[in-house]
Design a protein around this motif. Structure first.
Motif, mmCIF file in Angstrom:
data_model
loop_
_atom_site.group_PDB
_atom_site.id
_atom_site.type_symbol
_atom_site.label_atom_id
_atom_site.label_comp_id
_atom_site.label_asym_id
_atom_site.label_seq_id
_atom_site.Cartn_x
_atom_site.Cartn_y
_atom_site.Cartn_z
ATOM 1 N N GLU A 263 0.824 -1.210 0.000
ATOM 2 C CA GLU A 263 0.000 0.000 0.000
ATOM 3 C C GLU A 263 0.853 1.253 0.000
ATOM 4 O O GLU A 263 0.492 2.243 -0.626
ATOM 5 C CB GLU A 263 -0.927 -0.008 1.216
ATOM 6 N N CYS A 264 1.978 1.236 0.705
ATOM 7 C CA CYS A 264 2.809 2.441 0.829
ATOM 8 C C CYS A 264 3.631 2.699 -0.422
ATOM 9 O O CYS A 264 3.667 3.826 -0.926
ATOM 10 C CB CYS A 264 3.725 2.319 2.040
ATOM 11 N N SER A 265 4.309 1.656 -0.923
ATOM 12 C CA SER A 265 5.176 1.844 -2.084
ATOM 13 C C SER A 265 5.322 0.520 -2.826
ATOM 14 O O SER A 265 6.164 -0.317 -2.454
ATOM 15 C CB SER A 265 6.551 2.368 -1.651
ATOM 16 N N PRO A 266 4.537 0.291 -3.874
ATOM 17 C CA PRO A 266 4.695 -0.940 -4.672
ATOM 18 C C PRO A 266 6.099 -1.056 -5.267
ATOM 19 O O PRO A 266 6.604 -2.174 -5.429
ATOM 20 C CB PRO A 266 3.625 -0.787 -5.759
ATOM 21 N N GLU A 267 6.732 0.069 -5.590
ATOM 22 C CA GLU A 267 8.086 0.023 -6.135
ATOM 23 C C GLU A 267 9.071 -0.546 -5.114
ATOM 24 O O GLU A 267 9.979 -1.314 -5.467
ATOM 25 C CB GLU A 267 8.527 1.418 -6.576
ATOM 26 N N LEU A 268 8.909 -0.164 -3.839
ATOM 27 C CA LEU A 268 9.788 -0.695 -2.800
ATOM 28 C C LEU A 268 9.571 -2.196 -2.624
ATOM 29 O O LEU A 268 10.529 -2.956 -2.425
ATOM 30 C CB LEU A 268 9.526 0.040 -1.483
ATOM 31 N N LEU A 269 8.318 -2.630 -2.711
ATOM 32 C CA LEU A 269 8.026 -4.066 -2.612
ATOM 33 C C LEU A 269 8.677 -4.836 -3.758
ATOM 34 O O LEU A 269 9.266 -5.905 -3.544
ATOM 35 C CB LEU A 269 6.512 -4.270 -2.611
ATOM 36 N N GLN A 270 8.604 -4.287 -4.969
ATOM 37 C CA GLN A 270 9.221 -4.946 -6.107
ATOM 38 C C GLN A 270 10.737 -4.962 -5.990
ATOM 39 O O GLN A 270 11.387 -5.967 -6.315
ATOM 40 C CB GLN A 270 8.794 -4.232 -7.400
ATOM 41 N N SER A 271 11.305 -3.878 -5.489
ATOM 42 C CA SER A 271 12.759 -3.822 -5.300
ATOM 43 C C SER A 271 13.216 -4.832 -4.261
ATOM 44 O O SER A 271 14.286 -5.449 -4.403
ATOM 45 C CB SER A 271 13.172 -2.405 -4.867
ATOM 46 N N PHE A 272 12.402 -5.021 -3.213
ATOM 47 C CA PHE A 272 12.748 -6.029 -2.198
ATOM 48 C C PHE A 272 12.713 -7.430 -2.795
ATOM 49 O O PHE A 272 13.586 -8.267 -2.515
ATOM 50 C CB PHE A 272 11.765 -5.915 -1.033
ATOM 51 N N ALA A 273 11.712 -7.710 -3.640
ATOM 52 C CA ALA A 273 11.634 -9.024 -4.296
ATOM 53 C C ALA A 273 12.823 -9.243 -5.222
ATOM 54 O O ALA A 273 13.404 -10.340 -5.261
ATOM 55 C CB ALA A 273 10.315 -9.137 -5.066
ATOM 56 N N ASP A 274 13.229 -8.184 -5.954
ATOM 57 C CA ASP A 274 14.406 -8.308 -6.825
ATOM 58 C C ASP A 274 15.666 -8.557 -6.013
ATOM 59 O O ASP A 274 16.534 -9.345 -6.403
ATOM 60 C CB ASP A 274 14.555 -7.040 -7.666
ATOM 61 N N TRP A 275 15.776 -7.882 -4.865
ATOM 62 C CA TRP A 275 16.964 -8.072 -4.021
ATOM 63 C C TRP A 275 16.996 -9.484 -3.440
ATOM 64 O O TRP A 275 18.068 -10.068 -3.278
ATOM 65 C CB TRP A 275 16.957 -7.034 -2.904
ATOM 66 N N ARG A 276 15.838 -10.039 -3.119
ATOM 67 C CA ARG A 276 15.778 -11.408 -2.611
ATOM 68 C C ARG A 276 16.323 -12.393 -3.643
ATOM 69 O O ARG A 276 17.015 -13.354 -3.308
ATOM 70 C CB ARG A 276 14.340 -11.772 -2.251
ATOM 71 N N ARG A 277 15.987 -12.161 -4.899
ATOM 72 C CA ARG A 277 16.450 -13.076 -5.943
ATOM 73 C C ARG A 277 17.943 -12.913 -6.209
ATOM 74 O O ARG A 277 18.639 -13.898 -6.470
ATOM 75 C CB ARG A 277 15.664 -12.836 -7.230
ATOM 76 N N GLN A 278 18.439 -11.680 -6.134
ATOM 77 C CA GLN A 278 19.857 -11.428 -6.411
ATOM 78 C C GLN A 278 20.372 -10.366 -5.437
ATOM 79 O O GLN A 278 20.392 -9.180 -5.748
ATOM 80 C CB GLN A 278 20.040 -10.973 -7.857
ATOM 81 N N PRO A 279 20.783 -10.782 -4.238
ATOM 82 C CA PRO A 279 21.263 -9.799 -3.240
ATOM 83 C C PRO A 279 22.530 -9.107 -3.715
ATOM 84 O O PRO A 279 23.463 -9.734 -4.219
ATOM 85 C CB PRO A 279 21.537 -10.669 -2.000
ATOM 86 N N ASP A 280 22.539 -7.802 -3.547
ATOM 87 C CA ASP A 280 23.738 -7.013 -3.824
ATOM 88 C C ASP A 280 23.704 -5.781 -2.928
ATOM 89 O O ASP A 280 22.742 -5.530 -2.213
ATOM 90 C CB ASP A 280 23.827 -6.615 -5.297
ATOM 91 N N GLY A 281 24.768 -5.045 -2.921
ATOM 92 C CA GLY A 281 24.868 -3.886 -2.033
ATOM 93 C C GLY A 281 24.410 -2.589 -2.645
ATOM 94 O O GLY A 281 24.575 -1.523 -2.054
ATOM 95 N N GLY A 282 23.846 -2.642 -3.871
ATOM 96 C CA GLY A 282 23.442 -1.418 -4.529
ATOM 97 C C GLY A 282 22.160 -0.839 -3.970
ATOM 98 O O GLY A 282 21.314 -1.552 -3.419
#
Length: 545
Positions: A263-282
């Motif tokens: 509800e707050c930020s769908p972009e942040l949710l998608q970024s978290f899912a992307d980070w889960r698949r490929q963790p990096d420090g960016g």
């Protein structure tokens, strides 16, 4: 309610109070009071077993049967009442613990010695009951009293054995048994005391570490809450486990429950899912639809065995503002030094131009001279504006009555700009008092009115100056409104930037200086509305000078 400095002071006060009260390894903690209560309960249970066994099962303990005399049962009954009273005192009266233990041990030694005597000696088994009593007293007792208890039991057993030897034949075996029990009394009491000291040392160490951990936890919580960055703790399912107040503010979330990323930020949710698949420090940039804030999100995995993820959120507008402030500070120092050096030759050029104006050499000469003087005046105005920025930190606030100041200022400004008296329309209502530096307020109003006049139609009422109370108590609003075309949407974010101007004769510093002076006086200058005409609102304090 979040932890405050008062919580830290409370933890420190508790530690100081414990030291001031002489709390060491020998003191009675809550754990030792519980042990004392359990010891008294044990004595009550033993006394109850002795009493009811004598009444219900006479063959089990013939020494306490009615055939041996009623005073034996009376002894067991009195012992039961005494142990019950001791247990009640231990639960209700948390004082003089050593006296309670000593009285209990004395009673046990007396009763058990009598039972040993009536039971035919140590062979009756009551000597072992003294061992248990001394062990319990060693665990909850203090210092040398434990040795005193063992010595008391030893003396009681030896006296009873000596009395028995005087009444009957002397038996060496009986004295040998008494000696063995006496050694056991001291061994059990000393061993229990050493074990109790070790337990007390561990308890004290745990208590001190608990205090340190509590203080460290409070400090960490306070630091996280006061951070300018938002901090989130996310689980595998992207559910927010924890967050600090700054994160709620950045995500425009309420205070009642943990914010939901979807509800707050769908972009942040998608970024978290992307980070889960490929963790990096960016870091990634995300948008919050509710308030339009752009955030810089950085994901960091925890080092523990759990799968929680830390998310640090930064407001990009604040970062840009900080970068701009650093750049402007360096630029301000440079331009201020240059401005002082420019002013002298600039004055000389302007003076020379005024002298040349007295000569009449044709139309081309006049036009070139006019260009020279106009640009000289523009450069001088830029220099004056830059020097004005250097005086923003020198604030002398006072409570100014706008009902008296604004009419005189409007008249002066109209005269300077050679305008009709009805071009500016003044409306004052409410408290109409503002806490501001008088010279700063004069500069802010001059810049705002000059900007409004530049974009207005210069008709009656084209520039409106409105004053009223703010929505929050103790605030005052001052509006400067023109009837021009307004500010384009793509320029609204740039109008307060230095050296940005849409007018060929403007310096681009008027609105920037006005906002800087407002901030120096703890006020706020902002552009309102998106309709026709521009509405600049100055929101200042009406109290607190």
């Amino acid at each position: 309610m979040p932890p405050t400095c008062a919580n830290l002071d409370t933890a420190a006060t508790e530690e100081q109070a414990s030291k001031a009260g002489g709390r060491d390894l020998e003191s009675f903690s809550e754990t030792r009071w519980k042990s004392l209560r359990y010891f008294q309960l044990y004595r009550s249970v033993v006394a109850a077993l002795l009493f009811f066994s004598a009444l219900l099962y006479p063959s089990a303990l013939p020494v306490l049967t009615l055939q041996q005399g009623g005073h034996h049962v009376g002894l067991a009954g009195g012992y039961l009442l005494s142990t019950i009273l001791s247990a009640v005192v231990a639960y209700a009266w948390r004082q003089h613990a050593s006296s309670q233990i000593t009285a209990s041990v004395l009673l046990d030694v007396l009763v058990m010695t009598l039972l040993i005597h009536f039971g035919g000696g140590l062979g009756g088994g009551f000597g072992s009951m003294l061992l248990v009593t001394l062990a319990g007293a060693g665990l909850v007792g203090q210092g040398r009293l434990v040795i005193f208890y063992a010595a008391l039991a030893t003396i009681a057993v030896l006296v009873e054995q000596s009395y028995r030897a005087l009444q009957t034949d002397l038996e060496a075996t009986a004295f040998f048994h008494a000696g063995v029990f006496s050694i056991a009394f001291f061994a059990v009491a000393i061993s229990a005391r050493l074990l109790a000291r070790r337990l007390l040392a561990n308890e004290e160490l745990a208590r001190r570490r608990g205090i340190d951990l509590k203080k460290q936890t409070l400090v960490s919580q306070r630091v996280i809450e006061e951070m300018q960055e938002g901090v989130l703790v996310l689980g595998d399912d992207a559910r927010v486990a924890q967050c600090n107040p700054r994160a709620r503010q950045l995500l425009a979330a309420g205070e009642s429950e943990e914010p939901a990323l979807r509800e707050c930020s769908p972009e942040l949710l998608q970024s978290f899912a992307d980070w889960r698949r490929q963790p990096d420090g960016g870091a990634v940039l995300v948008q919050v639809p509710a308030n339009g804030v752009q955030l810089r999100a950085r994901f960091v995995g925890t080092t523990g065995g759990d799968s929680d993820v830390l998310v640090f959120l930064e407001d990009m507008s604040r970062l840009r503002e900080q970068a701009q402030q650093i750049k402007l500070a360096a630029l301000g120092r440079l331009t201020a030094s240059i401005a002082h050096e420019i002013r002298n030759p600039l004055s000389a050029i302007r003076h020379a131009g005024e002298l040349m104006r007295e000569e009449r050499r044709g139309e081309l000469y006049e036009r070139l001279l006019r260009i020279l003087l106009d640009n000289t005046q523009r450069v001088e105005r830029i220099v004056s504006d830059i020097l004005e920025l250097g005086r923003r930190d020198r604030v002398y606030s006072e409570l100014i009555d706008l009902r008296q100041l604004l009419p005189a200022f409007a008249e002066e400004w109209s005269t300077r700009e050679q305008l009709a008296a009805d071009v500016i329309q003044l409306e004052v209502c409410g408290n109409a008092r503002i806490c501001f530096d008088r010279s700063h307020l004069h500069q802010v109003l001059w810049n705002l009115l000059s900007n409004a006049l530049r974009h207005s139609r210069r008709l009656a009422g084209s520039v409106r100056l409105l004053v009223g109370d703010g929505r929050v108590a103790g605030q005052v609003e001052l509006h400067v409104i023109d009837d021009g075309e307004g500010v384009a949407d793509d320029l609204r974010e740039q109008i307060f930037e230095p050296f940005f101007t849409t007018h060929h004769r403007g310096t681009g510093l008027g609105l920037y200086i006005a906002r800087e002076l407002c901030e120096a006086n703890e006020a706020r200058l902002e552009l309102l509305g998106r309709g026709k005409g521009a509405d600049f609102r100055l929101l200042g304090r009406a109290l607190g000078c």
